[in-house]
Design a protein around this motif. Structure first.
Motif, short mmCIF file in Angstrom:
data_model
loop_
_atom_site.label_atom_id
_atom_site.label_comp_id
_atom_site.label_asym_id
_atom_site.label_seq_id
_atom_site.Cartn_x
_atom_site.Cartn_y
_atom_site.Cartn_z
N ALA A 149 9.16 -9.85 -0.69
CA ALA A 149 7.89 -10.14 -0.02
C ALA A 149 7.18 -8.84 0.36
CB ALA A 149 8.15 -10.99 1.22
N ALA A 150 7.95 -7.87 0.87
CA ALA A 150 7.35 -6.59 1.27
C ALA A 150 6.81 -5.86 0.05
CB ALA A 150 8.40 -5.74 1.99
N ASP A 151 7.54 -5.98 -1.05
CA ASP A 151 7.14 -5.32 -2.29
C ASP A 151 5.83 -5.95 -2.83
OD1 ASP A 151 7.61 -3.58 -4.38
OD2 ASP A 151 8.50 -5.19 -5.60
N LEU A 152 5.78 -7.29 -2.77
CA LEU A 152 4.56 -8.00 -3.21
C LEU A 152 3.38 -7.57 -2.35
CD1 LEU A 152 3.15 -10.29 -4.87
CD2 LEU A 152 3.81 -11.86 -3.04
N ARG A 153 3.62 -7.53 -1.06
CA ARG A 153 2.55 -7.15 -0.14
C ARG A 153 2.06 -5.73 -0.44
NH1 ARG A 153 2.21 -7.53 6.43
NH2 ARG A 153 0.17 -6.56 6.49
N ALA A 154 2.99 -4.82 -0.66
CA ALA A 154 2.61 -3.43 -0.94
C ALA A 154 1.76 -3.35 -2.20
CB ALA A 154 3.86 -2.57 -1.07
N GLN A 155 2.14 -4.13 -3.20
CA GLN A 155 1.39 -4.10 -4.47
C GLN A 155 -0.03 -4.64 -4.27
OE1 GLN A 155 4.19 -6.22 -7.23
NE2 GLN A 155 3.50 -4.64 -8.65
N VAL A 156 -0.13 -5.75 -3.53
CA VAL A 156 -1.46 -6.35 -3.30
C VAL A 156 -2.31 -5.41 -2.43
CG1 VAL A 156 -2.68 -8.34 -2.33
CG2 VAL A 156 -0.61 -8.69 -3.67
N GLU A 157 -1.67 -4.76 -1.47
CA GLU A 157 -2.41 -3.82 -0.60
C GLU A 157 -3.01 -2.68 -1.42
OE1 GLU A 157 -0.18 -4.45 3.71
OE2 GLU A 157 0.22 -2.63 2.57
N GLN A 158 -2.31 -2.29 -2.45
CA GLN A 158 -2.84 -1.21 -3.29
C GLN A 158 -4.14 -1.63 -3.97
OE1 GLN A 158 0.12 0.18 -6.03
NE2 GLN A 158 1.10 1.46 -4.49
N VAL A 159 -4.28 -2.92 -4.22
CA VAL A 159 -5.48 -3.42 -4.91
C VAL A 159 -6.65 -3.58 -3.92
CG1 VAL A 159 -6.45 -5.33 -6.24
CG2 VAL A 159 -4.09 -4.62 -6.63
N VAL A 160 -6.40 -4.18 -2.77
CA VAL A 160 -7.53 -4.52 -1.87
C VAL A 160 -7.56 -3.68 -0.59
CG1 VAL A 160 -7.94 -6.89 -2.61
CG2 VAL A 160 -6.21 -6.47 -0.90
#
Ligand SMILES: Cc1cc2nc3c(=O)[nH]c(=O)nc-3n(C[C@H](O)[C@H](O)[C@H](O)COP(=O)(O)OP(=O)(O)OC[C@H]3O[C@@H](n4cnc5c(N)ncnc54)[C@H](O)[C@@H]3O)c2cc1C
Length: 464
Positions: free
Chosen positions: A8-19
């Motif tokens: 979940a933290a990894d997914l969040r980090a990836q999405v944060e990089q986009v938006v």
């Protein structure tokens, strides 16, 4: 557990990089807010909520989700009533309300171009400022977004004359789950190159692609409008008046009805002088040039009188007209005050069978010991049977579900539909096969697979 938390933290980090981190939320408040929509009794549990601002950001998030096979639930304002934005399999709720710019209103091409998070009322207002009309007007128009309207193919009070959202969508920019951006249609009135994907996306309920820009058709605004109302002893008379109006050569802009339960609830709520003893109320209206309005309003009034209306009133001022339409718009809040839980449903029958359908709904309500008020778009055959009850009474909730199952079965038996405008979402998925048949449902699923091979877009909803 540690692995799930890391993922979940990894997914969040990836999405944060986009938006950007400020546009991603996974706090308890956000997860609670986006666990539900306007659909009663349905709740999911998102993993995170993302608020993209551009098409590229939407594409970036979809690429990540597709690679990780994480569900993505596109969301406008969450006003849908079919569980369409419930994240019941977790995943990313993609809230499109930051994509809220009206990019153009063209008086030369009679189109508007906007992002999906623009509210319907804002688009209609921008068109009106140029002397133009964007006709789709769902009851939720002050809150709902244009993207949500297109994804649900929403109707409204003017659908009889002007059609539904689908009839105004000329072009769509959409992002596929793999991140590819497609444009179907545009600002052309005539364009038959290829399959009509923009029409397919209309009503696709977030299951095929995420729409990021919409080009809609506008009409010259009508010069004036007229509104009237007629009371009847029972709904049968009102339904016959609808048939008489429609066969008299008049195509009204509005032809709405309320049954006795709804009249009583609205009067109790708004105190606007409705006749609580009436069995049914028909609200009718026309727009256009003043001469045509006068003629059509007179014809509609005559049709109502000929079918036994006990009273017919034509609004003499704009304020009176607004009051009549407000009565119709107040039905849902009024019914909601009767009990803590209100379940508003949606079914359509051929308009010649409205009275029969309302009678069947009342039989079903009595059989299950429920209060069901019915109102809706008489001219479209689109009914909104609405049950009010106490959610603490689990047996009553169960009976309400049984009653609606029976109501949908009757609608199909009459050649109608399980939904005229609110969509299938998750709450009507189990009824879809009965209406469409196994072969057509299988074709829908093959279309879904062609767009979304990994099944990440709004899983468990229409077509899944
Ligand atoms: C009080 C009230 C009155 C209403 N009156 C009417 C009415 O008169 N007529 C009517 O038809 N409906 C009505 N509705 C239902 C609802 O308001 C409409 O379906 C509306 O169009 C939903 O818009 P939304 O922005 O809230 O979409 P949401 O509820 O956020 O989403 C609806 C669906 O669209 C999908 N979606 C949203 N944005 C996108 C996008 N950009 N790309 C792809 N998919 C997307 C979602 O995944 C979901 O499946 C009413 C609802 C309420 C609460």
């Amino acid at each position: 557990m540690a692995t799930a938390t890391t993922a979940a933290a990894d997914l969040r980090a990836q999405v944060e990089q986009v938006v950007g981190p400020e546009h991603v939320r996974a706090d308890a408040g956000a997860l609670l807010t986006y666990a539900t929509d306007a659909t009663p009794l349905e709740r999911g549990a998102p993993d995170l909520v993302a608020f993209p601002e551009t098409t590229d950001e939407v594409a970036g998030i979809l690429r990540i989700a597709d690679a990780r096979q994480v569900p993505v639930i596109a969301r406008g304002s969450g006003t849908n009533l079919s569980g369409g934005t419930i994240p019941h399999q977790g995943g990313i709720v993609l809230v499109l309300t930051r994509m809220n710019r009206i990019l153009e209103v063209s008086t030369a091409d009679l189109v508007a171009v906007c992002q999906p998070g623009v509210r319907t009322i804002e688009l209609a207002g921008a068109a009106a400022a140029e002397g133009l009309l964007f006709p789709p007007d769902p009851g939720s128009h002050t809150t709902a977004t244009v993207g949500g309207n297109v994804a649900e193919c929403s109707g409204g009070l003017r659908a009889l004359k002007y059609g539904v959202t689908r009839d105004y969508v000329l072009g769509v920019e959409a992002v596929l789950p793999g991140g590819e951006v497609i444009r179907s249609g545009g600002r052309l009135v005539k364009d038959v190159a290829g399959y009509d994907l923009r029409r397919l996306l209309c009503g696709s309920e977030g299951t095929l692609a995420v729409m990021t820009e919409l080009t809609v058709r506008l009409l010259p605004a009508p010069e004036a409008s007229g509104t009237g109302m007629a009371y009847f002893g029972d709904l049968g008379e009102a339904a016959r008046a609808v048939s008489r109006v429609l066969s008299s050569g008049v195509l009204p802009v509005t032809l709405e009805f309320l049954d006795q339960i709804c009249i009583d609830a609205v009067e109790g709520f708004s105190n606007i002088g409705l006749d609580r003893s009436a069995g049914a109320l028909l609200i009718f209206g026309q727009d256009g040039d003043p001469g045509a309005i006068e003629r059509d309003m007179a014809r509609m009034a005559e049709a109502c009188e000929a079918e036994g209306a006990t009273e017919v009133r034509i609004a003499g001022t704009d304020a009176e007209a607004a009051g009549v339409l407000a009565a119709r718009r107040a039905v849902l809040p009024a019914l909601s005050r009767l009990e803590p839980l209100t379940i508003l449903e949606d079914a359509t029958v051929p308009r010649s069978r409205i009275a029969e359908m309302v009678a069947r709904i009342q039989e079903i309500a009595q059989h299950h010991g429920l209060t069901i008020g019915t109102f809706g778009h008489a001219g479209d055959g689109n009914l909104h049977p609405t049950v009010v009850l106490d959610p603490a009474d689990e047996a009553a909730v169960h009976r309400a579900h049984e009653a609606f199952d029976e109501i949908f079965a009757v609608a199909i038996e009459m050649g109608g539909s399980i939904t005229g405008e609110h969509g299938v979402g998750m709450v009507k998925l189990r009824h879809l096969e009965r209406q469409l048949g196994a072969e057509q449902l299988a074709l829908l699923r093959r279309i879904k697979h062609a767009f979304d091979p990994n099944g990440i877009l709004n899983p468990g909803k229409l077509g899944s």
